[in-house]
Design an enzyme around this catalytic site. Structure first.
Site, short mmCIF file in Angstrom:
data_model
loop_
_atom_site.label_atom_id
_atom_site.label_comp_id
_atom_site.label_asym_id
_atom_site.label_seq_id
_atom_site.Cartn_x
_atom_site.Cartn_y
_atom_site.Cartn_z
N GLY A 162 13.70 81.49 -47.31
CA GLY A 162 13.61 80.43 -46.30
C GLY A 162 14.40 80.75 -45.06
N TYR A 177 10.70 77.49 -66.74
CA TYR A 177 10.04 78.70 -66.24
C TYR A 177 10.78 79.97 -66.68
CZ TYR A 177 7.50 76.61 -62.09
OH TYR A 177 6.68 75.94 -61.22
N HIS A 234 -20.20 85.90 -63.20
CA HIS A 234 -20.39 86.24 -64.60
C HIS A 234 -20.28 87.74 -64.83
CE1 HIS A 234 -21.83 85.54 -68.64
NE2 HIS A 234 -22.69 86.53 -68.47
N GLY A 293 13.85 75.88 -71.93
CA GLY A 293 12.40 75.85 -72.12
C GLY A 293 11.66 75.76 -70.81
N ASP A 295 16.01 76.01 -51.86
CA ASP A 295 16.59 75.52 -53.12
C ASP A 295 17.86 74.71 -52.91
OD1 ASP A 295 14.55 76.97 -54.22
OD2 ASP A 295 15.80 78.17 -55.56
N CYS A 325 11.91 86.31 -58.53
CA CYS A 325 10.46 86.56 -58.64
C CYS A 325 10.07 88.03 -58.67
CB CYS A 325 9.72 85.92 -57.46
SG CYS A 325 10.42 84.38 -56.89
N GLU A 380 9.49 82.77 -69.30
CA GLU A 380 9.05 84.05 -68.74
C GLU A 380 9.82 85.21 -69.38
OE1 GLU A 380 7.47 82.64 -64.34
OE2 GLU A 380 9.46 83.51 -64.47
N LYS A 395 11.53 90.07 -61.65
CA LYS A 395 10.91 89.44 -62.84
C LYS A 395 9.47 89.89 -63.00
CE LYS A 395 8.49 86.14 -62.38
NZ LYS A 395 8.83 84.75 -62.16
N THR A 437 17.47 85.13 -53.83
CA THR A 437 17.11 85.07 -55.25
C THR A 437 15.75 85.69 -55.52
OG1 THR A 437 18.42 83.06 -55.56
CG2 THR A 437 16.67 83.47 -57.16
N CYS A 438 14.76 85.33 -54.73
CA CYS A 438 13.40 85.78 -55.02
C CYS A 438 13.30 87.30 -55.06
CB CYS A 438 12.44 85.22 -53.97
SG CYS A 438 10.80 85.94 -54.07
P1 NDP Z 1 14.23 74.49 -65.31
O1 NDP Z 1 14.92 73.32 -64.73
O2 NDP Z 1 12.79 74.69 -65.10
O3 NDP Z 1 14.48 74.51 -66.88
C1 NDP Z 1 15.75 74.36 -67.43
C2 NDP Z 1 15.60 74.33 -68.93
O4 NDP Z 1 16.87 74.28 -69.54
C3 NDP Z 1 14.83 73.10 -69.38
O5 NDP Z 1 14.03 73.48 -70.47
C4 NDP Z 1 15.95 72.15 -69.80
O6 NDP Z 1 15.57 71.27 -70.81
C5 NDP Z 1 16.96 73.13 -70.36
N1 NDP Z 1 18.32 72.61 -70.29
C6 NDP Z 1 18.93 72.02 -69.24
N2 NDP Z 1 20.18 71.68 -69.58
C7 NDP Z 1 20.36 72.06 -70.85
C8 NDP Z 1 21.45 71.96 -71.76
N3 NDP Z 1 22.60 71.37 -71.41
N4 NDP Z 1 21.28 72.46 -72.99
C9 NDP Z 1 20.12 73.01 -73.36
N5 NDP Z 1 19.06 73.14 -72.55
C10 NDP Z 1 19.18 72.66 -71.31
O7 NDP Z 1 15.10 75.70 -64.83
P2 NDP Z 1 14.87 77.26 -64.80
O8 NDP Z 1 16.25 77.79 -64.78
O9 NDP Z 1 13.93 77.74 -65.85
O10 NDP Z 1 14.16 77.49 -63.40
C11 NDP Z 1 14.69 76.92 -62.20
C12 NDP Z 1 13.62 76.76 -61.17
O11 NDP Z 1 13.30 78.02 -60.64
C13 NDP Z 1 12.29 76.21 -61.67
O12 NDP Z 1 12.28 74.82 -61.73
C14 NDP Z 1 11.34 76.73 -60.66
O13 NDP Z 1 11.30 75.84 -59.58
C15 NDP Z 1 11.95 78.04 -60.24
N6 NDP Z 1 11.26 79.20 -60.85
C16 NDP Z 1 9.96 79.43 -60.57
C17 NDP Z 1 9.29 80.49 -61.14
C18 NDP Z 1 7.85 80.71 -60.84
O14 NDP Z 1 7.35 80.17 -59.87
N7 NDP Z 1 7.13 81.46 -61.67
C19 NDP Z 1 9.97 81.41 -62.04
C20 NDP Z 1 11.33 81.08 -62.28
C21 NDP Z 1 11.94 80.01 -61.69
P3 NDP Z 1 14.81 69.87 -70.51
O15 NDP Z 1 13.36 70.22 -70.30
O16 NDP Z 1 15.02 69.09 -71.77
O17 NDP Z 1 15.47 69.28 -69.33
#
Ligand code: NDP
Length: 451
Positions: A15, A177, A434, A175, A302, A47, A181, A50, A41-42
């Protein structure tokens, strides 16, 4: 008052660099400070590396498929050192591209940390002060650990590209992204992957059927995914980490990687001191135009914790330049953003999930899940999903969800149609290409669910 610059950007990620460059091209006098590597980061720890790791990890399966197609080809070992060396070279090359883009646009760059001294003054780490008519905050975010005992033994996605050697086993926590991944990537590279997710199903917020298929396929491919599970504590045990889980199990891993979310890089920046509001996670609070409560200071990407995706940060940077330097107030459009999750298989999605759409109005759901030709011929059992969520009232496609190899590429194109407001009948009028997987998007005749 004469300022040193028209614009001072803090943060050299997607950005910040885009805004600096485009503003400079408009004739503005621009400076940018970055304390780490250019590209952010990207490019440096997200990205780009990755996606290269996704590519690297997919070759293992290709050998088996090639054999199934009649090729006399043998499995070899994956050499992390060779890959990592090439990866580092590529990141160096890209960082230079970013530096070059700034230089060639006439942006002055400062390789040091910067913070705000007042609404028009930036103080650099070496004590130098620079004044600017406008300041753009583009510091991005960083991964956080969840606060479990022993978590200092764990790593985050920032560290995964720098491992001295590929581990034999890893526990990935989360759980979202990043967790999903890297589970796929490391599994493909031959690492024994265990994943703990605290909720009932990974990829919360995405279409339920799509996330269900991704998790089934991840398990099928060998990821040891435990839902409803978290870490209680972790301890060093020889050269391994002993993890006690909430399900009562204890296990040893070479590494534990936390992918438990990210927080904005907004501390110790002098922001609240000058009246800039921060939200609960530390995000810089901005209006629809990216302006903070201090009129000379804007923020993109971000650090504002809106939609944390590179192309969105870039658009926010462009909208900022339109608004401030071109006299054309422009709100970045956060509606119907297509996105891909580079799990294995990939997921591509745009618009509303079936669940969210149903909350809103009466819908029809068109979905088909099948074994794609290429993989099926190779003897694989994996399935793909093509799904459209359609408004009964307007016939518009409210959501499109694809789980399939190449879903990221497909959703970019489907995203155009959905963004344009295409109806189900527009999809139907389009002749199928197709034989492809995505032709199913224009050949689904009967809804699988209505209401
Ligand atoms: P996310 O916010 O997507 O996921 C965080 C995960 O950690 C969730 O599953 C969450 O669970 C869990 N979590 C949070 N706190 C705790 C805790 N205290 N104990 C256990 N588990 C926990 O974050 P990411 O780090 O995966 O990614 C950040 C952002 O980066 C994404 O939202 C996305 O915008 C961006 N990104 C995009 C990509 C792409 O475009 N392909 C690739 C990578 C990142 P719960 O669901 O229960 O909250």
């Amino acid at each position: 008052m004469a300022f040193d610059y028209d614009l001072f950007v803090i943060g050299g990620g997607s950005g910040g660099v885009r805004a600096a460059r485009v503003a400079a091209q408009e004739g503005a006098r621009v400076a940018l400070a970055e304390e780490d590597r250019y590209g952010g980061t990207c490019v440096i720890r997200g990205c780009v590396p990755k996606k290269l790791m996704v590519f690297a990890s997919e070759y293992a399966g290709m050998v088996e498929d090639a054999q199934a197609y009649g090729w006399d080809i043998q499995h070899g070992a994956f050499d992390w050192d060779i890959f990592r060396g090439k990866l580092y070279n590529e990141l160096d090359r890209l960082e230079n591209v970013y530096r070059g883009l700034l230089k060639n646009s006439g942006v002055d760059s400062f390789d040091q940390r910067a913070r705000l001294a007042d609404p028009h003054t930036v103080e650099l780490a070496d004590g130098t002060k620079k004044t600017a008519k406008h300041i753009l905050l583009a510091m991005g975010g960083r991964p956080i650990k969840p606060g479990v005992p022993g978590e200092e033994l764990g790593i985050t996605s920032n560290d995964i590209f720098h491992l001295a050697k590929l581990p034999e086993s890893i526990l990935i926590v989360g759980g979202g992204y990043i967790a999903c991944e890297f589970a796929g990537i490391l599994n493909g590279m031959g690492v024994e992957v265990t994943q703990y997710y605290r909720g009932a199903q990974i990829l919360r917020g995405f279409d339920e059927e799509a996330r269900g298929l991704v998790s089934d396929e991840m398990r099928q491919r060998g990821v040891n995914l435990h839902v409803g599970t978290n870490i209680v504590e972790m301890k060093q045990d020889g050269d391994k980490i002993r993890v006690l889980a909430t399900n009562g199990e204890e296990a040893l891993f070479d590494h534990v990687m936390f992918a438990t979310g990210r927080v904005p890089n907004s501390e110790d920046m002098g922001l609240t001191e000058i009246g800039i509001e921060l939200g609960r996670k530390g995000e810089v609070v901005v209006d629809d135009y990216g302006q903070t409560g201090v009129p000379s200071v804007y923020a993109v990407g971000d650090v504002t914790d809106r939609v944390n995706l590179t192309p969105v940060a870039i658009r926010e940077g462009m909208a900022f330049v339109e608004t401030v330097f071109k006299g054309n107030p422009t709100k970045p459009d956060h509606d119907l953003i297509p996105t891909a999750i580079f799990t294995q298989p990939e997921m591509g999605t745009v618009g509303l999930s079936e669940e969210d759409a149903r909350e809103q109005e009466l819908i029809e759901v068109y979905a088909t899940s099948f074994k794609p030709m290429q993989q099926s011929f190779a003897g694989r059992s994996e399935r793909v999903l093509m799904k459209l969520v359609v408004s009964q009232a307007t016939r518009k496609v409210l959501g499109c969800h694809i789980v399939a190899p190449g879903a990221g590429e497909m959703i970019q194109l489907a995203g155009i149609a959905v963004k344009m407001g295409a109806t189900k009948e527009d999809f139907d009028r389009t002749v199928a290409v197709h034989p492809t997987m995505s032709e199913e998007l224009v050949t689904m005749k009967t809804p699988v669910r209505t209401g």
